[in-house]
Design an enzyme around this catalytic site. Structure first.
Site, PDB file in Angstrom:
ATOM      1  CD  GLU A 175      32.729  43.971  43.949  1.00  0.00           C
ATOM      2  OE1 GLU A 175      31.976  43.255  43.413  1.00  0.00           O
ATOM      3  OE2 GLU A 175      33.765  44.036  44.050  1.00  0.00           O
TER       4      GLU A 175
ATOM      5  CB  CYS B 229      44.652  42.373  44.982  1.00  0.00           C
ATOM      6  SG  CYS B 229      43.714  41.181  45.724  1.00  0.00           S
TER       7      CYS B 229
ATOM      8  CG  ASP C 299      41.656  44.900  43.015  1.00  0.00           C
ATOM      9  OD1 ASP C 299      42.171  43.896  43.999  1.00  0.00           O
ATOM     10  OD2 ASP C 299      40.691  44.935  43.100  1.00  0.00           O
ATOM     11  CB  SER C 300      40.578  40.503  42.546  1.00  0.00           C
ATOM     12  OG  SER C 300      40.082  41.435  43.409  1.00  0.00           O
TER      13      SER C 300
ATOM     14  CB  CYS D 203      39.752  44.232  52.271  1.00  0.00           C
ATOM     15  SG  CYS D 203      38.808  43.974  50.769  1.00  0.00           S
TER      16      CYS D 203
ATOM     17  CG  HIS E 219      35.869  45.998  47.808  1.00  0.00           C
ATOM     18  ND1 HIS E 219      36.984  45.598  47.371  1.00  0.00           N
ATOM     19  CD2 HIS E 219      34.721  46.001  46.992  1.00  0.00           C
ATOM     20  CE1 HIS E 219      36.488  45.134  46.140  1.00  0.00           C
ATOM     21  NE2 HIS E 219      35.135  45.291  45.821  1.00  0.00           N
TER      22      HIS E 219
HETATM   23  N1  DGL Z   1      40.674  43.135  46.037  1.00  0.00           N
HETATM   24  C1  DGL Z   1      40.482  42.135  47.089  1.00  0.00           C
HETATM   25  C2  DGL Z   1      41.281  42.303  48.348  1.00  0.00           C
HETATM   26  O1  DGL Z   1      41.749  43.730  48.559  1.00  0.00           O
HETATM   27  C3  DGL Z   1      39.013  42.094  47.389  1.00  0.00           C
HETATM   28  C4  DGL Z   1      37.922  41.462  46.380  1.00  0.00           C
HETATM   29  C5  DGL Z   1      38.368  39.994  46.089  1.00  0.00           C
HETATM   30  O2  DGL Z   1      38.041  39.130  47.161  1.00  0.00           O
HETATM   31  O3  DGL Z   1      38.783  39.874  45.198  1.00  0.00           O
HETATM   32  O4  DGL Z   1      41.677  41.343  49.010  1.00  0.00           O
END
Ligand code: DGL
Length: 263
Positions: free
Chosen positions: A150, A71, A8-9, A182, A184
């Site tokens: 976050e 992600c 993931d990012s 997403c 989050h």
């Molecule tokens: N992990 C990213 C997503 O699910 C969210 C956080 C980011 O923008 O890097 O799209």
């Protein structure tokens, strides 16, 4: 005996790891969070593709048997292009969420929320329409949700106002199903639920992704045979301490051994 690779990012992909641990408790997992280069949700397609390839190459060095792109941005923007570059099975988060949403909707109106990158790619919309062209899709980018989560702002006046604003077009369209597109957003479920009422089904892709991973591993005869304790390894590209602190919120338990690496 090889591990499952997840990237993931950043830290949000741990919502997928949490489900993988729940549904596949014996499997070893290598998690890679590209914390030095997040967010992906605001980056160009070319950049997200490049980062995603580099992340996959990192996981392949750890001899993973399957890669899960936790992600949503990377799954929407990069996966369709890069899937054919690799032999290892790659599971994204879009298709499993789409399948669940299409079977859940009764009035054939589905809402989708995600980062700017995810929404601009129209990946959810395209895949929903492939399954059922009659379904109406209302999509909204919710860029402020990631920083709010976050910072731990999961309830209260500010996040409620922001959410009301973002979700208005979806409520106005009377969508009966909402994809939380997403990593989050599952943490905002209680808040979103109060705004959308009980009649709206919230789709959290994490659960369906773990179902899909289990299905592939079972089908390919790749499930771990030895029932020894599962090994979990966590790698990040920036400050492991920041990651460990946030991880508890996403994973439900603290993480100690997080290693910093360069890709
Ligand atoms: N992990 C990213 C997503 O699910 C969210 C956080 C980011 O923008 O890097 O799209």
């Amino acid at each position: 005996m090889q591990p499952i690779g997840v990237f993931d990012s950043g830290v949000g992909g741990l919502t997928v790891v949490r489900e993988l641990i729940r549904q596949l408790p014996d499997e070893d997992i290598v998690y890679f969070g590209d914390t030095a280069r997040l967010p992906y949700g605001t980056k160009s397609k070319e950049t997200v593709i490049r980062f995603s390839i580099e992340n996959i190459l990192f996981l392949l060095k750890h001899k993973v048997k399957l890669i899960c792109i936790a992600c949503n941005t990377s799954s929407s923007v990069a996966l369709p292009t890069i899937k054919s570059y690799f032999k290892v099975p790659i599971v994204g988060v879009i298709a499993p969420g789409v399948r669940e949403a299409v079977s859940a909707t009764r009035n054939k109106c589905i809402g989708v929320i995600g980062t700017k990158g995810t929404i601009q790619s129209r990946a959810y919309e395209i895949q929903i329409r492939q399954l059922d062209p009659k379904i109406k899709v209302v999509s909204c980018a919710c860029p402020l949700f990631v920083p709010l989560v976050e910072e731990g702002w999961l309830k209260g006046e500010v996040v409620l106002k922001v959410a009301k604003n973002y979700l208005k077009p979806i409520k106005d369209a009377r969508a009966d199903t909402l994809i939380l597109g997403c990593t989050h957003y599952p943490l905002l479920k209680p808040l979103i639920k109060t705004l959308m009422t009980d009649r709206v089904t919230l789709i959290d892709s994490a659960k369906q992704v773990a179902v899909e991973v289990k299905k592939i591993l079972t089908h390919e005869g790749m499930l771990k045979r030895k029932k020894n304790k599962a090994k979990l390894k966590f790698y990040v590209t920036d400050n492991p301490n920041w990651f460990s602190v946030l991880a508890e919120r996403f994973l439900g338990k603290p993480l100690k051994d997080v290693r910093r690496v360069n890709v």
